[in-house]
Design a protein around this motif. Structure first.
Motif, PDB file in Angstrom:
ATOM      1  N   PRO A  50      76.275 -15.161  37.829  1.00  0.00           N
ATOM      2  CA  PRO A  50      75.305 -16.105  37.255  1.00  0.00           C
ATOM      3  C   PRO A  50      74.684 -17.004  38.327  1.00  0.00           C
ATOM      4  O   PRO A  50      75.357 -17.428  39.267  1.00  0.00           O
ATOM      5  CB  PRO A  50      76.144 -16.924  36.277  1.00  0.00           C
ATOM      6  CG  PRO A  50      77.281 -16.035  35.915  1.00  0.00           C
ATOM      7  CD  PRO A  50      77.580 -15.249  37.158  1.00  0.00           C
ATOM      8  N   ARG A  51      73.409 -17.269  38.138  1.00  0.00           N
ATOM      9  CA  ARG A  51      72.719 -18.198  39.030  1.00  0.00           C
ATOM     10  C   ARG A  51      73.045 -19.628  38.605  1.00  0.00           C
ATOM     11  O   ARG A  51      73.044 -19.937  37.415  1.00  0.00           O
ATOM     12  CB  ARG A  51      71.211 -17.975  38.980  1.00  0.00           C
ATOM     13  CG  ARG A  51      70.789 -16.573  39.407  1.00  0.00           C
ATOM     14  CD  ARG A  51      69.279 -16.449  39.422  1.00  0.00           C
ATOM     15  NE  ARG A  51      68.870 -15.064  39.654  1.00  0.00           N
ATOM     16  CZ  ARG A  51      67.617 -14.682  39.780  1.00  0.00           C
ATOM     17  NH1 ARG A  51      66.628 -15.570  39.684  1.00  0.00           N
ATOM     18  NH2 ARG A  51      67.319 -13.406  39.986  1.00  0.00           N
ATOM     19  N   ILE A  52      73.303 -20.481  39.560  1.00  0.00           N
ATOM     20  CA  ILE A  52      73.573 -21.886  39.280  1.00  0.00           C
ATOM     21  C   ILE A  52      72.276 -22.650  39.499  1.00  0.00           C
ATOM     22  O   ILE A  52      71.719 -22.644  40.601  1.00  0.00           O
ATOM     23  CB  ILE A  52      74.694 -22.433  40.182  1.00  0.00           C
ATOM     24  CG1 ILE A  52      75.979 -21.641  39.942  1.00  0.00           C
ATOM     25  CG2 ILE A  52      74.916 -23.914  39.900  1.00  0.00           C
ATOM     26  CD1 ILE A  52      77.110 -22.011  40.868  1.00  0.00           C
ATOM     27  N   TYR A  75      75.511 -26.254  37.119  1.00  0.00           N
ATOM     28  CA  TYR A  75      76.708 -26.325  37.964  1.00  0.00           C
ATOM     29  C   TYR A  75      77.935 -26.745  37.154  1.00  0.00           C
ATOM     30  O   TYR A  75      79.004 -26.131  37.239  1.00  0.00           O
ATOM     31  CB  TYR A  75      76.486 -27.313  39.119  1.00  0.00           C
ATOM     32  CG  TYR A  75      77.770 -27.703  39.807  1.00  0.00           C
ATOM     33  CD1 TYR A  75      78.384 -26.839  40.710  1.00  0.00           C
ATOM     34  CD2 TYR A  75      78.408 -28.910  39.508  1.00  0.00           C
ATOM     35  CE1 TYR A  75      79.590 -27.166  41.313  1.00  0.00           C
ATOM     36  CE2 TYR A  75      79.609 -29.246  40.105  1.00  0.00           C
ATOM     37  CZ  TYR A  75      80.196 -28.381  41.000  1.00  0.00           C
ATOM     38  OH  TYR A  75      81.394 -28.708  41.575  1.00  0.00           O
ATOM     39  N   GLU A  76      77.785 -27.803  36.352  1.00  0.00           N
ATOM     40  CA  GLU A  76      78.935 -28.338  35.628  1.00  0.00           C
ATOM     41  C   GLU A  76      79.507 -27.314  34.654  1.00  0.00           C
ATOM     42  O   GLU A  76      80.718 -27.198  34.489  1.00  0.00           O
ATOM     43  CB  GLU A  76      78.552 -29.626  34.897  1.00  0.00           C
ATOM     44  CG  GLU A  76      79.735 -30.355  34.295  1.00  0.00           C
ATOM     45  CD  GLU A  76      79.367 -31.703  33.704  1.00  0.00           C
ATOM     46  OE1 GLU A  76      79.639 -31.905  32.512  1.00  0.00           O
ATOM     47  OE2 GLU A  76      78.803 -32.547  34.435  1.00  0.00           O
ATOM     48  N   LYS A 120      80.090 -25.575  49.609  1.00  0.00           N
ATOM     49  CA  LYS A 120      79.164 -26.672  49.872  1.00  0.00           C
ATOM     50  C   LYS A 120      78.793 -27.393  48.580  1.00  0.00           C
ATOM     51  O   LYS A 120      78.658 -28.602  48.559  1.00  0.00           O
ATOM     52  CB  LYS A 120      77.898 -26.147  50.550  1.00  0.00           C
ATOM     53  CG  LYS A 120      78.125 -25.670  51.976  1.00  0.00           C
ATOM     54  CD  LYS A 120      76.825 -25.189  52.580  1.00  0.00           C
ATOM     55  CE  LYS A 120      77.051 -24.712  54.009  1.00  0.00           C
ATOM     56  NZ  LYS A 120      75.819 -24.191  54.616  1.00  0.00           N
ATOM     57  N   ILE A 121      78.638 -26.613  47.485  1.00  0.00           N
ATOM     58  CA  ILE A 121      78.261 -27.211  46.214  1.00  0.00           C
ATOM     59  C   ILE A 121      79.322 -28.184  45.738  1.00  0.00           C
ATOM     60  O   ILE A 121      79.023 -29.243  45.224  1.00  0.00           O
ATOM     61  CB  ILE A 121      78.041 -26.116  45.144  1.00  0.00           C
ATOM     62  CG1 ILE A 121      76.835 -25.265  45.531  1.00  0.00           C
ATOM     63  CG2 ILE A 121      77.834 -26.714  43.768  1.00  0.00           C
ATOM     64  CD1 ILE A 121      76.587 -24.099  44.605  1.00  0.00           C
ATOM     65  N   LEU A 122      80.595 -27.824  45.955  1.00  0.00           N
ATOM     66  CA  LEU A 122      81.674 -28.690  45.496  1.00  0.00           C
ATOM     67  C   LEU A 122      81.665 -30.027  46.202  1.00  0.00           C
ATOM     68  O   LEU A 122      82.174 -31.009  45.691  1.00  0.00           O
ATOM     69  CB  LEU A 122      83.028 -28.002  45.711  1.00  0.00           C
ATOM     70  CG  LEU A 122      83.293 -26.772  44.844  1.00  0.00           C
ATOM     71  CD1 LEU A 122      84.608 -26.131  45.242  1.00  0.00           C
ATOM     72  CD2 LEU A 122      83.320 -27.148  43.381  1.00  0.00           C
TER      73      LEU A 122
END
Length: 294
Positions: free
Chosen positions: A185-187, A161-162, A2-4
């Protein structure tokens, strides 16, 4: 997954909302974090003060790829970028540690492939900063990423995110230092990382060296002792067509060359993020102090 989808959606929403530049108007863009829009504001105020051109601000346009698409589509004319980011994330090339070599390589390729060019560097290098709490650095007596790698399995990490996706980001860093954390890791949004670290929601954050909250929150930047990160000089990216139509802009970029030190950029960031001051006022004071505007 979904993030993408989010950056794609942003592009779809962004591009129709910004009309292409016109002869008497310059559109200045920025990414979606404080330093980027402050640099955009510096450029915007200089254009307004020293030319008769009108300036539209299109700030907070998400990350690198969104800004690149916007400037290629002619929706913005200028935006601040970082040489190491341009070389690795956009051009997909390996970077050297020589900042002038990286600058020239990006400039040449942007002109050849995209019809874009780089203005002179603003003067500071904003590399990625792997931050921990200062009290932890003192208690554990660690200063480098190599030293931190041995403790990382007990820590929780947070990154933007990046940084998780880009070729000069998390995967390469983890491989270089053998980093393994207690959990994936948390985004997080870049603006939340420093305070999450201070509040012990995470134990290591991927920030930037000019982040104004580093000294304010008592954080400590671990040395990149294996020299993983390339130079990240801040530079304006400009459409060549815009410079051809408005050659007076070249003089503005020349006047901004090497005007901002690492410490000054950190101070500007803190004025907005830490003191919650109005960004336009902060930038006007800075430019006035440099005798660049009245």
């Amino acid at each position: 997954m979904k993030i993408l989808c989010v950056p794609v959606l942003v592009v779809v929403l962004l591009l129709p909302s910004c009309s292409p530049s016109h002869s008497g108007r310059i559109v200045v863009g920025s990414k979606n974090f404080t330093e980027s829009f402050l640099l955009g504001e510096i450029v915007a105020q200089m254009i307004e003060a020293r030319t008769h051109l009108k300036v539209d601000r299109r700030f907070y346009l998400a990350g690198t790829y969104i800004c690149q698409q916007a400037i290629l589509a002619g929706r913005i004319d200028i935006y601040p970028e970082y040489t190491g980011t341009a070389l690795t994330a956009i051009l997909k090339q390996n970077a050297s540690s020589d900042k002038q070599e990286v600058y020239q390589q990006v400039k040449n390729e942007y002109e050849r492939r995209f019809g874009l060019t780089l203005g002179p560097a603003f003067g500071f290098n904003d590399t990625f900063a792997m931050e921990i709490r200062g009290e932890d650095a003192r208690r554990l007596n660690i200063k480098t990423l190599s030293q931190a790698a041995a403790l990382a399995p007990q820590w929780r990490a947070g990154f933007g995110y990046e940084f998780m996706e880009r070729p000069d980001g998390y995967r390469g860093l983890a491989a270089t230092y053998g980093l393994h954390f207690a959990e994936p890791p948390r985004i997080m949004d870049l603006g939340l990382l420093a305070r999450a670290l201070k509040d012990r929601q995470i134990d290591l954050a991927g920030g930037n060296t000019t982040d104004g909250l580093i000294p304010a929150l008592g954080l400590f930047v671990l040395e990149d002792d294996r020299h993983y990160f390339p130079p990240y000089e801040a530079v304006p990216v400009i459409r060549q067509q815009t410079l051809q139509q408005h050659p007076e802009l070249a003089q503005i970029f020349a006047q901004l060359s090497k005007t901002i030190s690492d410490e000054e950029m950190q101070s500007l960031n803190y004025a907005v993020d830490g003191q919650h001051r109005d960004a336009k006022e902060v930038i006007h004071e800075f430019l006035k102090g440099k005798k660049l505007v009245q």
